[in-house]
Write an enzyme that holds these catalytic residues in place. Structure first.
Site, mmCIF file in Angstrom:
data_model
loop_
_atom_site.group_PDB
_atom_site.id
_atom_site.type_symbol
_atom_site.label_atom_id
_atom_site.label_comp_id
_atom_site.label_asym_id
_atom_site.label_seq_id
_atom_site.Cartn_x
_atom_site.Cartn_y
_atom_site.Cartn_z
ATOM 1 N N ASP A 209 -3.778 -3.529 -18.558
ATOM 2 C CA ASP A 209 -2.866 -2.844 -18.568
ATOM 3 C C ASP A 209 -3.195 -2.104 -20.053
ATOM 4 O O ASP A 209 -2.099 -1.417 -20.527
ATOM 5 C CB ASP A 209 -1.588 -3.344 -18.546
ATOM 6 C CG ASP A 209 -1.300 -3.797 -17.386
ATOM 7 O OD1 ASP A 209 -1.972 -3.314 -16.132
ATOM 8 O OD2 ASP A 209 -0.375 -4.935 -16.879
ATOM 9 N N ARG B 4 -15.078 -14.766 -10.722
ATOM 10 C CA ARG B 4 -14.388 -13.327 -10.892
ATOM 11 C C ARG B 4 -15.513 -12.343 -10.810
ATOM 12 O O ARG B 4 -15.570 -11.389 -10.101
ATOM 13 C CB ARG B 4 -13.675 -13.252 -12.138
ATOM 14 C CG ARG B 4 -12.603 -11.775 -12.100
ATOM 15 C CD ARG B 4 -11.764 -12.004 -13.340
ATOM 16 N NE ARG B 4 -10.737 -13.142 -13.418
ATOM 17 C CZ ARG B 4 -9.735 -13.163 -12.772
ATOM 18 N NH1 ARG B 4 -9.543 -12.212 -11.742
ATOM 19 N NH2 ARG B 4 -8.905 -14.040 -12.807
ATOM 20 N N ARG C 286 -5.561 -8.370 -8.954
ATOM 21 C CA ARG C 286 -6.674 -9.225 -9.481
ATOM 22 C C ARG C 286 -6.854 -8.769 -10.827
ATOM 23 O O ARG C 286 -7.129 -7.281 -11.119
ATOM 24 C CB ARG C 286 -7.795 -9.367 -8.755
ATOM 25 C CG ARG C 286 -7.615 -9.937 -7.401
ATOM 26 C CD ARG C 286 -7.302 -11.138 -7.099
ATOM 27 N NE ARG C 286 -8.723 -11.998 -7.623
ATOM 28 C CZ ARG C 286 -8.702 -13.188 -7.917
ATOM 29 N NH1 ARG C 286 -7.599 -14.086 -7.928
ATOM 30 N NH2 ARG C 286 -9.888 -13.622 -8.669
ATOM 31 N N GLY D 230 0.751 -1.200 -0.009
ATOM 32 C CA GLY D 230 -0.031 0.050 -0.060
ATOM 33 C C GLY D 230 0.792 1.176 0.057
ATOM 34 O O GLY D 230 0.268 2.239 0.503
ATOM 35 N N SER D 231 2.002 1.282 -0.587
ATOM 36 C CA SER D 231 2.578 2.462 -0.701
ATOM 37 C C SER D 231 1.955 3.385 -1.411
ATOM 38 O O SER D 231 2.167 4.772 -1.187
ATOM 39 C CB SER D 231 4.160 2.197 -0.983
ATOM 40 O OG SER D 231 4.417 1.926 -2.440
ATOM 41 N N HIS E 256 0.661 1.296 -13.083
ATOM 42 C CA HIS E 256 1.374 0.341 -13.621
ATOM 43 C C HIS E 256 2.879 0.455 -13.623
ATOM 44 O O HIS E 256 3.158 1.591 -14.057
ATOM 45 C CB HIS E 256 1.015 -0.044 -15.054
ATOM 46 C CG HIS E 256 1.717 -1.417 -15.505
ATOM 47 N ND1 HIS E 256 1.383 -2.607 -15.190
ATOM 48 C CD2 HIS E 256 2.552 -1.446 -16.402
ATOM 49 C CE1 HIS E 256 2.284 -3.345 -15.930
ATOM 50 N NE2 HIS E 256 2.918 -2.870 -16.708
HETATM 51 C C1 GAR Z 1 3.430 -0.890 -7.385
HETATM 52 O O1 GAR Z 1 4.754 -0.809 -7.832
HETATM 53 C C2 GAR Z 1 2.406 -0.985 -8.664
HETATM 54 O O2 GAR Z 1 2.776 -0.117 -9.545
HETATM 55 C C3 GAR Z 1 2.377 -2.345 -8.804
HETATM 56 O O3 GAR Z 1 2.401 -2.916 -7.745
HETATM 57 C C4 GAR Z 1 3.256 -2.225 -6.682
HETATM 58 C C5 GAR Z 1 2.171 -2.188 -5.496
HETATM 59 O O4 GAR Z 1 2.939 -1.486 -4.343
HETATM 60 N N1 GAR Z 1 1.405 -2.632 -9.532
HETATM 61 C C6 GAR Z 1 0.935 -3.851 -10.510
HETATM 62 O O5 GAR Z 1 1.888 -4.388 -10.652
HETATM 63 C C7 GAR Z 1 -0.193 -4.117 -10.900
HETATM 64 N N2 GAR Z 1 -0.440 -5.038 -11.753
HETATM 65 P P1 GAR Z 1 2.493 -0.698 -3.328
HETATM 66 O O6 GAR Z 1 1.343 -1.625 -2.644
HETATM 67 O O7 GAR Z 1 3.114 -0.399 -2.212
HETATM 68 O O8 GAR Z 1 1.338 0.482 -3.793
#
Ligand code: GAR
Length: 202
Positions: free
Chosen positions: A145, A65, A91, A12-13, A109
């Site tokens: 994406d 889904r 998901r 969750g950053s 992304h």
């Molecule tokens: C982030 O780098 C985001 O861009 C990526 O997952 C990470 C989540 O980090 N998203 C994907 O790969 C989507 N397919 P976070 O939980 O710290 O925000």
């Protein structure tokens, strides 16, 4: 302020970057609900610390889904959500859910789309030998994406980079790109023409 629902699956950053942006009362959006498909993730703690309601909807409990997405949809609508942000939500979305939020749902992304859709983007960028990499915030369409691009940030790929060092450099930019994109959408400055997002000046 537009009411935002954030979907998460992990640390969750990016959620934190959005929470921090929304903490400024002049920001045009507020986070009203955080939904995780995974119990116990750190993103939920971040939301709780910020005083934002959370909901865990474990995808494993659903026969399909579509059924899982319908449950999320119900919760988002019940909370009066106007914009949905996918923030490390791992998901795939069913077409009805994506269609139902078309133009009002964005995703971050970790690559410069349309390059490196899907997973393991940083390793694939290093492997491909690209010299620029980065992140993209885009409107969500039923295609994975894909969808009109709102904001991109580029970073250099350095000779000594490994997956982790490159991921960290990109992540720093994600935390800037996501609030910027949410602001554009919340201020109603985005129109879509084909697969292009046109952004009006403030
Ligand atoms: C982030 O780098 C985001 O861009 C990526 O997952 C990470 C989540 O980090 N998203 C994907 O790969 C989507 N397919 P976070 O939980 O710290 O925000």
């Amino acid at each position: 302020r537009k009411k935002v629902g954030v979907l998460v699956s992990g640390r969750g950053s990016n959620l934190q970057a959005l929470l921090d942006a929304c903490a400024d009362p002049s920001f045009p959006a507020e986070i009203a609900l955080v939904i995780s498909n995974v119990p116990g993730v750190y993103a939920l703690e971040r939301a709780e610390k910020a005083g934002v309601p959370t909901l865990v909807i474990p995808h494993k409990g659903f026969p399909s889904r579509e059924a899982f997405d319908a449950e999320m949809d119900k919760a988002l609508r019940a909370a009066g959500i106007e914009i949905v942000c996918l923030a490390g939500f791992m998901r795939l979305l069913s077409p009805p859910f994506a269609e139902g939020w078309r133009g009002r749902m964005i995703n971050i992304h970790p690559a410069l789309l349309p390059s490196f859709k899907g997973l393991h983007t940083h390793a694939r960028a290093i492997e491909a030998g690209v010299k620029l990499h980065g992140c993209t915030v885009h409107l969500v369409t039923p295609e994975l994406d894909d969808g009109p691009i709102l904001v991109q940030k580029a970073v250099p790929v350095l000779a000594q980079d490994d997956e982790d060092s490159l991921a960290a450099r990109v992540l720093e930019q994600e935390h800037k790109a996501y609030p910027e994109a949410l602001r554009l959408l919340a201020e109603g400055r985005v129109t879509v023409e084909g697969n292009r997002a046109l952004i009006r000046d403030a």
